[in-house]
Design an enzyme around this catalytic site. Structure first.
Site, PDB file in Angstrom:
ATOM      1  N   LYS A  91       0.838  -1.213   0.000  1.00  0.00           N
ATOM      2  CA  LYS A  91       0.000   0.000   0.000  1.00  0.00           C
ATOM      3  C   LYS A  91       0.866   1.253   0.000  1.00  0.00           C
ATOM      4  O   LYS A  91       0.796   2.075   0.902  1.00  0.00           O
ATOM      5  CB  LYS A  91      -0.997  -0.050   1.154  1.00  0.00           C
TER       6      LYS A  91
HETATM    7  P1  OMP Z   1      -7.628 -12.471   4.864  1.00  0.00           P
HETATM    8  O1  OMP Z   1      -8.799 -11.700   5.376  1.00  0.00           O
HETATM    9  O2  OMP Z   1      -6.934 -13.272   5.911  1.00  0.00           O
HETATM   10  O3  OMP Z   1      -7.976 -13.279   3.631  1.00  0.00           O
HETATM   11  O4  OMP Z   1      -6.529 -11.395   4.428  1.00  0.00           O
HETATM   12  C1  OMP Z   1      -6.798 -10.364   3.525  1.00  0.00           C
HETATM   13  C2  OMP Z   1      -5.512  -9.756   3.002  1.00  0.00           C
HETATM   14  O5  OMP Z   1      -5.865  -8.781   1.996  1.00  0.00           O
HETATM   15  C3  OMP Z   1      -4.692  -9.005   4.041  1.00  0.00           C
HETATM   16  O6  OMP Z   1      -3.329  -9.080   3.640  1.00  0.00           O
HETATM   17  C4  OMP Z   1      -5.163  -7.576   3.921  1.00  0.00           C
HETATM   18  O7  OMP Z   1      -4.184  -6.638   4.308  1.00  0.00           O
HETATM   19  C5  OMP Z   1      -5.446  -7.473   2.415  1.00  0.00           C
HETATM   20  N1  OMP Z   1      -6.501  -6.521   2.006  1.00  0.00           N
HETATM   21  C6  OMP Z   1      -7.743  -6.555   2.592  1.00  0.00           C
HETATM   22  O8  OMP Z   1      -8.050  -7.411   3.427  1.00  0.00           O
HETATM   23  N2  OMP Z   1      -8.672  -5.621   2.245  1.00  0.00           N
HETATM   24  C7  OMP Z   1      -8.440  -4.662   1.302  1.00  0.00           C
HETATM   25  O9  OMP Z   1      -9.330  -3.897   0.978  1.00  0.00           O
HETATM   26  C8  OMP Z   1      -7.200  -4.637   0.678  1.00  0.00           C
HETATM   27  C9  OMP Z   1      -6.268  -5.603   0.979  1.00  0.00           C
HETATM   28  C10 OMP Z   1      -5.120  -5.699   0.081  1.00  0.00           C
HETATM   29  O10 OMP Z   1      -4.692  -4.657  -0.427  1.00  0.00           O
HETATM   30  O11 OMP Z   1      -4.709  -6.786  -0.279  1.00  0.00           O
END
Ligand code: OMP
Length: 267
Positions: A91
């Site tokens: 990010k």
């Molecule tokens: P889980 O919820 O464990 O599947 O993880 C989600 C991953 O996506 C994490 O690394 C978050 O930081 C990332 N993420 C989000 O959850 N929401 C967003 O809107 C954006 C991201 C990202 O940019 O990947």
């Protein structure tokens, strides 16, 4: 080959829109150390590399271990087969000259194919991530967390929400030269996803929120898939890493996604 050509090729070759998130949460590690984080990722990659369209390592979990953590990130990246695109989730985004250094770190030093970026500093802050067509930037548009309503959903005087404006200005103007911007559009807000898909019909979405965050896979694919059955990359971290068998969980997600894609492209 442009970044999105590489992603499209991999998605077709592997017949997958699944992106496994490499998020070594301390609580999930057998050993609370950079080495433990590396082993965690190494196991995930070993178990899933034939099932994925991409991998998404999140910098936070590596940086938490300091200099050894950064080393663990580099060793993790080296395990990923060359034909699998990497989304470096850091990010980034700053004034232009600082973004140059961030882009150098993500693309040259770490050799990642793409990086997540914030649109908040505007076009000069994003240009360093967009000037090489073989690399791609995923612009935060409508994130998956509840707080995404606070600012991203504000209504502009034109009547459209800020996230639709971000989608249009980033993809159709700032990234117009190489068409190498995708959008982070959480799978937890299908209304927003539908509106963004209508504004930018061809753009790739990175859509986290399936698994631990409770997003509805079928609703998200209905709202965001392109008619060609592509256009959404679904990153899943804890939903796979916390399963007894990450391989079985990844396979189940990939198959469920593909069944929904087949249904959608047939209709
Ligand atoms: P889980 O919820 O464990 O599947 O993880 C989600 C991953 O996506 C994490 O690394 C978050 O930081 C990332 N993420 C989000 O959850 N929401 C967003 O809107 C954006 C991201 C990202 O940019 O990947």
């Amino acid at each position: 080959m442009s970044f999105f050509e590489k992603l499209t090729k991999r998605a077709r070759d592997a017949d997958s829109l699944l992106c496994v998130g490499l998020d070594p949460h301390k609580a999930e590690l057998q050993e609370d150390s950079a080495e433990g984080a590396f082993r965690f990722c190494s196991r995930l990659i070993e178990e899933t590399k034939d099932l994925v369209a991409a991998y998404k390592p999140n910098a936070a979990f590596f940086e938490a271990y300091g200099v050894e953590g950064w080393g663990a990130l580099q060793r993790t990246l080296a395990l990923i087969p060359k034909d699998i695109p990497i989304v470096f989730d850091a990010k980034r985004g700053d004034i232009g000259s600082t973004s140059e250094a961030y882009a150098c770190s993500a693309y040259q030093t770490l050799n990642c194919d793409s990086v997540t970026v914030s649109p908040y500093l505007g076009s000069d802050g994003l240009q360093p991530f967009l000037k090489d067509p073989s690399r791609g930037a995923w612009v935060l548009c409508k994130t998956s967390n509840p707080g995404s309503q606070d600012i991203q959903a504000l209504q502009l005087p034109s009547g459209e929400p800020l996230y639709v404006h971000v989608a249009k200005v980033c993809c159709l103007q700032w990234a117009k030269e190489h068409n190498n911007a995708g959008l982070v559009v959480g799978a937890t807000d299908v209304e927003a996803m539908r509106a963004i898909r209508a504004a930018v019909p061809d753009v790739w979405f990175l859509s986290p929120g399936i698994g631990a965050q409770g997003g509805d896979l079928e609703a998200a694919l209905t709202a965001g898939l392109r008619p060609d059955g592509l256009g959404i990359l679904l990153p899943i971290s804890r939903g796979i890493s916390k399963a007894e068998s990450p391989r079985k969980a990844a396979e189940a997600f990939r198959d469920e996604i593909n069944a929904l894609r087949a249904k959608r492209t047939a209709s």
